[in-house]
Design a protein around this motif. Structure first.
Motif, short mmCIF file in Angstrom:
data_model
loop_
_atom_site.label_atom_id
_atom_site.label_comp_id
_atom_site.label_asym_id
_atom_site.label_seq_id
_atom_site.Cartn_x
_atom_site.Cartn_y
_atom_site.Cartn_z
N HIS A 139 -0.56 3.78 11.47
CA HIS A 139 0.90 3.66 11.34
C HIS A 139 1.48 3.31 12.71
O HIS A 139 2.44 3.92 13.17
N LYS A 186 4.96 -1.44 2.61
CA LYS A 186 4.43 -0.07 2.68
C LYS A 186 5.36 0.87 1.91
O LYS A 186 6.57 0.90 2.14
N ASN A 240 6.16 4.85 0.92
CA ASN A 240 5.98 6.23 1.37
C ASN A 240 6.72 7.17 0.42
O ASN A 240 7.80 7.65 0.74
N THR A 300 1.28 5.29 1.16
CA THR A 300 0.81 6.27 2.13
C THR A 300 1.47 7.62 1.90
O THR A 300 2.48 7.73 1.19
N ASP A 347 5.92 -3.70 6.10
CA ASP A 347 5.01 -3.14 7.10
C ASP A 347 5.14 -3.93 8.41
O ASP A 347 4.96 -5.14 8.43
N TRP A 380 0.84 -1.19 0.00
CA TRP A 380 0.00 0.00 0.00
C TRP A 380 0.87 1.24 0.00
O TRP A 380 2.05 1.18 0.35
#
Length: 457
Positions: free
Chosen positions: A318, A251, A253, A216, A236, A214
């Motif tokens: 988070h 994850k 970012n 973020t 993650d 995913w």
């Protein structure tokens, strides 16, 4: 996922090979955004196709119904991701531009990755995804308590990019029980963790169970107390993906290293629509009761849960950012109130005498499955939704479901008597045996746990 910034005419990301597109200077040594830009591909703003919707738990009634969602992306063959590969990838991309990072994420995971959109300035992520020219998916958590402006903004974003945001909602029964027990504004007295767990964290878990990765909008400068070490890509530490088990979710970012004012410069330059609440002094935007404007000079996160400790401004999405040293011995984060987990009417909270009695009994009326946990452990939080659902399924079946907090003063006892190695440890106590059997797998989804129980009943 939200911030405050100052304006300038353009934003530049340093590189040895810079490139200007639509008035914005991007860079990368090997990334050519214009090759797949919307103009070059002649991609219309209105795009739609059948997409595999977020469906974390296919057998649940509350799973998302497949619909015309964002944009279909082909399945990706690369399924197994090793931790060391992610660490090396993080090093390689540490100085890359957000556009290059986004492009790599979408290329690598295809339809098994989605952007988490909160309705704040993380709309930049959607613009970056659009600029890559690749298909992409977007999901958001509708807690039922968002500002009206945020809902209007969701609609604006859908029309701007021709997408359908995939919404995840909290369990109605859990929300009803929470409100009936604690009232509508419990968080002002007890801290925000419990409400966020029901309205945000558990729906997020369901969403992520349908993904392998995913994206973020976390940035290092958002919250110095919890996000200063955020990497551009990481395994993650708190949630599980579709394959189940620790390390099954990645994850991304992309804006981790970007300053807040540069994000806003990018949005202005690209004429990206933003939430109208920003013009009213809101910077970091969450649920209406827990968000307020900030004063000049205040940090953006001071507008979130303003009645609590400024060093722990995390709702649980988070949770992996919070380290054990930031949690006190009672399982509370920086004194913000109770933060216990595995709370359900079908889960028995076992005391030390209670777990000792289970160890002594050789002829029980019921079998027991029990989790040894610590409230600060991100892996315990990651399995909470599955364990609560397991308890609901086993209600009245002859198998009792329990929990035993095994950190602090109880840790030595749990290690010596209960086979505790790491948190969480799951034990099954059969009817006619005093010796518990330890669950051996790292897969903690409902189906895997039920298979374990059924094999031993």
């Amino acid at each position: 996922m939200a911030l405050a910034f100052t304006a300038s005419t353009t934003i530049a990301f340093s590189s040895s090979n810079s490139r200007t597109e639509q008035g914005l200077q991007f860079s990368s040594s090997n990334f050519q955004p214009s090759d797949r830009s919307p103009a070059a591909l002649n991609l219309p703003r209105k795009r739609s196709a059948a997409a595999k919707a977020l469906n974390a738990e296919p057998k649940r009634n509350d799973s998302i119904v497949p619909s015309a969602a964002t944009v279909f992306a082909p399945d990706v063959v690369d399924k197994a991701i090793e931790v060391e590969d992610i660490e090396r990838l993080a090093q390689d991309l540490e100085k890359a531009s957000p556009l290059e990072i986004m492009d790599k994420a979408l290329e690598k995971y295809g339809n098994d990755i989605a952007i988490a959109f909160s309705g704040a300035e993380d709309v930049a992520l959607i613009e970056y995804a659009y600029l890559t020219g690749r298909p992409f998916r977007v999901f958001s958590l509708d807690t039922g308590r968002l500002n009206p402006e945020t809902y209007k903004f969701f609609d604006t974003v859908e029309k701007r990019y021709g997408i359908r945001i995939e919404y995840m909602f909290p369990d109605a029964v859990e929300v009803q029980a929470l409100v009936r027990t604690k009232g509508l504004f419990l968080f002002y007295e007890d801290g925000h963790q419990e409400c966020c767990r029901v309205r945000k964290v558990r729906p997020l878990r369901r969403a992520l169970k349908g993904l392998r990765a995913w994206i973020t909008g976390q940035r290092k400068d958002q919250s110095p107390g919890t996000r200063s070490e955020v990497s551009v890509v990481q395994v993650d530490p708190a949630f599980e993906g579709m394959d189940g088990g620790i390390g099954s979710l990645v994850k991304w970012n992309p804006v981790a290293n970007v300053a807040g004012n540069d994000i806003w410069n990018f949005l202005r330059t690209m004429e990206v629509p933003v939430n109208t609440l920003h013009a009213q002094g809101y910077i970091s935007i969450g649920c209406e009761p827990c968000t307020r404007p900030v004063l000049p000079g205040q940090h953006e996160r001071e507008g979130r849960w303003w009645w609590e400790d400024a060093k722990a401004k995390e709702c649980g999405l988070h949770k992996g950012n919070l380290k054990e040293e930031n949690v006190n011995g009672n399982g509370s984060v920086n004194g913000n109130g109770s933060s216990d987990i595995f709370e359900s009417q079908n889960i028995v909270n076992l005391s030390r005498p209670g777990i000792e009695n289970l160890l002594k009994m050789e002829d029980r009326k019921d079998s027991w499955i029990t989790v040894l946990y610590a409230p600060w452990c991100p892996f315990c939080h990651a399995m909470e939704a599955s364990y609560v659902e397991l308890a609901n399924k086993l209600a009245g079946s002859g198998v009792k479901v329990g929990k035993f907090r095994a950190d602090g003063d109880q840790k030595a006892f749990a290690q010596q008597e209960l086979q505790l190695g790491s948190f969480p440890t799951i034990l099954f106590f059969r009817k006619h045996s005093s010796r518990p059997i330890k669950y051996p797998s790292e897969k903690r989804d409902v189906e895997s746990l039920m298979a374990f129980i059924n094999a031993l009943r």
